[in-house]
Design a protein around this motif. Structure first.
Motif, mmCIF file in Angstrom:
data_model
loop_
_atom_site.group_PDB
_atom_site.id
_atom_site.type_symbol
_atom_site.label_atom_id
_atom_site.label_comp_id
_atom_site.label_asym_id
_atom_site.label_seq_id
_atom_site.Cartn_x
_atom_site.Cartn_y
_atom_site.Cartn_z
ATOM 1 N N PHE A 76 3.311 17.780 1.376
ATOM 2 C CA PHE A 76 1.898 17.879 1.318
ATOM 3 C C PHE A 76 1.385 19.271 2.123
ATOM 4 O O PHE A 76 0.453 20.117 1.645
ATOM 5 C CB PHE A 76 1.327 16.906 2.278
ATOM 6 C CG PHE A 76 1.237 15.601 1.501
ATOM 7 C CD1 PHE A 76 0.478 15.469 0.267
ATOM 8 C CD2 PHE A 76 1.863 14.323 1.820
ATOM 9 C CE1 PHE A 76 0.201 14.629 -0.553
ATOM 10 C CE2 PHE A 76 1.737 13.195 1.145
ATOM 11 C CZ PHE A 76 1.016 13.217 -0.184
ATOM 12 N N ARG A 80 -7.602 16.196 -4.063
ATOM 13 C CA ARG A 80 -8.129 14.753 -3.582
ATOM 14 C C ARG A 80 -9.460 14.792 -2.957
ATOM 15 O O ARG A 80 -10.303 13.940 -3.250
ATOM 16 C CB ARG A 80 -7.128 14.202 -2.685
ATOM 17 C CG ARG A 80 -5.997 13.476 -3.374
ATOM 18 C CD ARG A 80 -4.956 12.931 -2.211
ATOM 19 N NE ARG A 80 -3.601 12.508 -2.826
ATOM 20 C CZ ARG A 80 -3.095 11.549 -2.192
ATOM 21 N NH1 ARG A 80 -3.216 11.315 -0.981
ATOM 22 N NH2 ARG A 80 -1.881 11.206 -2.906
ATOM 23 N N ALA A 138 -6.302 6.102 -5.509
ATOM 24 C CA ALA A 138 -5.228 5.850 -4.647
ATOM 25 C C ALA A 138 -4.193 5.623 -5.334
ATOM 26 O O ALA A 138 -3.053 6.515 -5.224
ATOM 27 C CB ALA A 138 -5.694 4.878 -3.880
ATOM 28 N N VAL A 177 -0.497 8.462 -6.612
ATOM 29 C CA VAL A 177 1.157 7.891 -6.313
ATOM 30 C C VAL A 177 1.918 8.023 -7.645
ATOM 31 O O VAL A 177 3.079 8.438 -7.697
ATOM 32 C CB VAL A 177 1.163 6.527 -5.995
ATOM 33 C CG1 VAL A 177 2.377 6.012 -5.808
ATOM 34 C CG2 VAL A 177 0.391 6.432 -4.330
ATOM 35 N N THR A 237 2.996 11.418 -8.437
ATOM 36 C CA THR A 237 3.951 12.282 -7.853
ATOM 37 C C THR A 237 5.431 11.897 -8.342
ATOM 38 O O THR A 237 6.423 12.595 -8.148
ATOM 39 C CB THR A 237 3.788 11.934 -6.238
ATOM 40 O OG1 THR A 237 3.712 10.589 -6.327
ATOM 41 C CG2 THR A 237 2.584 12.554 -5.716
ATOM 42 N N ARG A 273 7.798 7.135 1.262
ATOM 43 C CA ARG A 273 6.639 7.688 0.347
ATOM 44 C C ARG A 273 5.385 7.042 0.794
ATOM 45 O O ARG A 273 4.441 7.712 0.760
ATOM 46 C CB ARG A 273 7.055 7.543 -1.170
ATOM 47 C CG ARG A 273 8.248 8.454 -1.801
ATOM 48 C CD ARG A 273 7.707 9.995 -1.426
ATOM 49 N NE ARG A 273 6.360 10.212 -2.269
ATOM 50 C CZ ARG A 273 5.771 11.446 -2.150
ATOM 51 N NH1 ARG A 273 6.213 12.198 -1.297
ATOM 52 N NH2 ARG A 273 4.625 11.625 -2.901
ATOM 53 N N GLN A 274 5.459 5.910 0.954
ATOM 54 C CA GLN A 274 4.145 5.071 1.210
ATOM 55 C C GLN A 274 3.680 5.346 2.352
ATOM 56 O O GLN A 274 2.489 5.302 2.810
ATOM 57 C CB GLN A 274 4.439 3.645 1.036
ATOM 58 C CG GLN A 274 4.615 3.188 -0.381
ATOM 59 C CD GLN A 274 3.441 3.732 -1.385
ATOM 60 O OE1 GLN A 274 2.327 3.516 -0.851
ATOM 61 N NE2 GLN A 274 3.767 4.236 -2.288
ATOM 62 N N THR A 296 3.774 8.158 4.155
ATOM 63 C CA THR A 296 2.934 9.390 4.004
ATOM 64 C C THR A 296 1.601 9.280 3.107
ATOM 65 O O THR A 296 0.693 10.059 3.293
ATOM 66 C CB THR A 296 3.629 10.507 3.467
ATOM 67 O OG1 THR A 296 3.969 10.131 1.979
ATOM 68 C CG2 THR A 296 5.108 10.900 4.341
ATOM 69 N N GLU A 297 1.747 8.365 2.338
ATOM 70 C CA GLU A 297 0.440 8.080 1.431
ATOM 71 C C GLU A 297 -0.581 7.286 2.181
ATOM 72 O O GLU A 297 -2.033 7.522 1.879
ATOM 73 C CB GLU A 297 0.867 7.359 -0.023
ATOM 74 C CG GLU A 297 1.686 8.261 -0.861
ATOM 75 C CD GLU A 297 0.875 9.260 -1.414
ATOM 76 O OE1 GLU A 297 -0.664 9.205 -1.717
ATOM 77 O OE2 GLU A 297 1.385 10.555 -1.799
ATOM 78 N N ILE A 322 -4.670 6.939 1.591
ATOM 79 C CA ILE A 322 -5.394 5.800 0.961
ATOM 80 C C ILE A 322 -6.440 5.188 1.855
ATOM 81 O O ILE A 322 -7.471 4.648 1.259
ATOM 82 C CB ILE A 322 -4.220 4.938 0.640
ATOM 83 C CG1 ILE A 322 -3.368 5.313 -0.477
ATOM 84 C CG2 ILE A 322 -4.674 3.470 0.277
ATOM 85 C CD1 ILE A 322 -1.861 4.624 -1.015
#
Length: 190
Positions: A55, A65, A111, A115, A118, A144-145, A147-148, A152
């Motif tokens: 990121f 975004r 959101a 995902v 990527t 991964r989640q 960081t998301e 979100i």
């Protein structure tokens, strides 16, 4: 049709026996699954750190975004500008339902979109590292989640802060905005 008949006859005569022979000569081997080299939490920590670095290295993702959130918010506010408060007016109820549906669907799709976009870019790296038992699929997903999740939660909150009063969901109590924002966050996480 005559051409296809010749092709099938040729397959049955030439290729089918050699394919059958290869299948019969193939020995059955057991699939050996190796344990990951690193623990679950270590893998999650390293994968989340790597995703955070991605990121930082790609600021265009964050700008995209922000731009997407502002554009969708502007579009929603222009379509549903200052809805009526009159409960006896049946169209006002349908307009509010439509605005809420538009808001929740656009928040969910925004959101989900990043995902979904990527993983295909990271797929070759994931397959290589997973096949060498560096981590499990679950540790990759959790890393991964982690960081998301801030994104979100942040972008729908910004969207709600801008559009809540412009659309006219509630113009007299700020505490109801927090309830609205919390419901949106709960919806997006689950």
């Amino acid at each position: 049709t005559h051409k296809f008949d010749r092709m099938f006859e040729s397959y049955d005569r030439v290729l089918a026996p050699s394919i059958r022979k290869q299948i019969e000569n193939e020995t059955k081997r057991e699939l050996v699954l190796s344990e990951p080299k690193n623990s679950f939490f270590y893998s999650v920590k390293k994968l989340a750190h790597r995703a955070g670095l991605n990121f930082k290295r790609n600021p265009i993702i964050l700008r995209a975004r922000i731009g997407q959130t502002l554009f969708i918010t502007f579009l929603m506010c222009s379509v549903y500008f200052q809805l009526s408060d009159d409960p006896s007016y049946s169209r006002a109820i349908f307009d509010r339902n439509g605005a809420l549906m538009f808001f929740t669907m656009s928040s969910f799709v925004m959101a989900m979109l990043f995902v979904i976009l990527t993983f295909p870019a990271e797929r070759p790296i994931f397959l290589k590292e997973h096949s060498s038992s560096m981590y499990t699929v679950s540790s990759y997903f959790v890393g991964r989640q982690l960081t998301e999740i801030p994104f979100i939660l942040f972008f729908p909150t910004v969207m709600a802060a801008i559009s809540y009063y412009i659309i006219g969901f509630n113009s007299y109590s700020a505490k109801k905005w927090f309830i609205f924002g919390k419901l949106i966050e709960i919806f997006l996480i689950h």
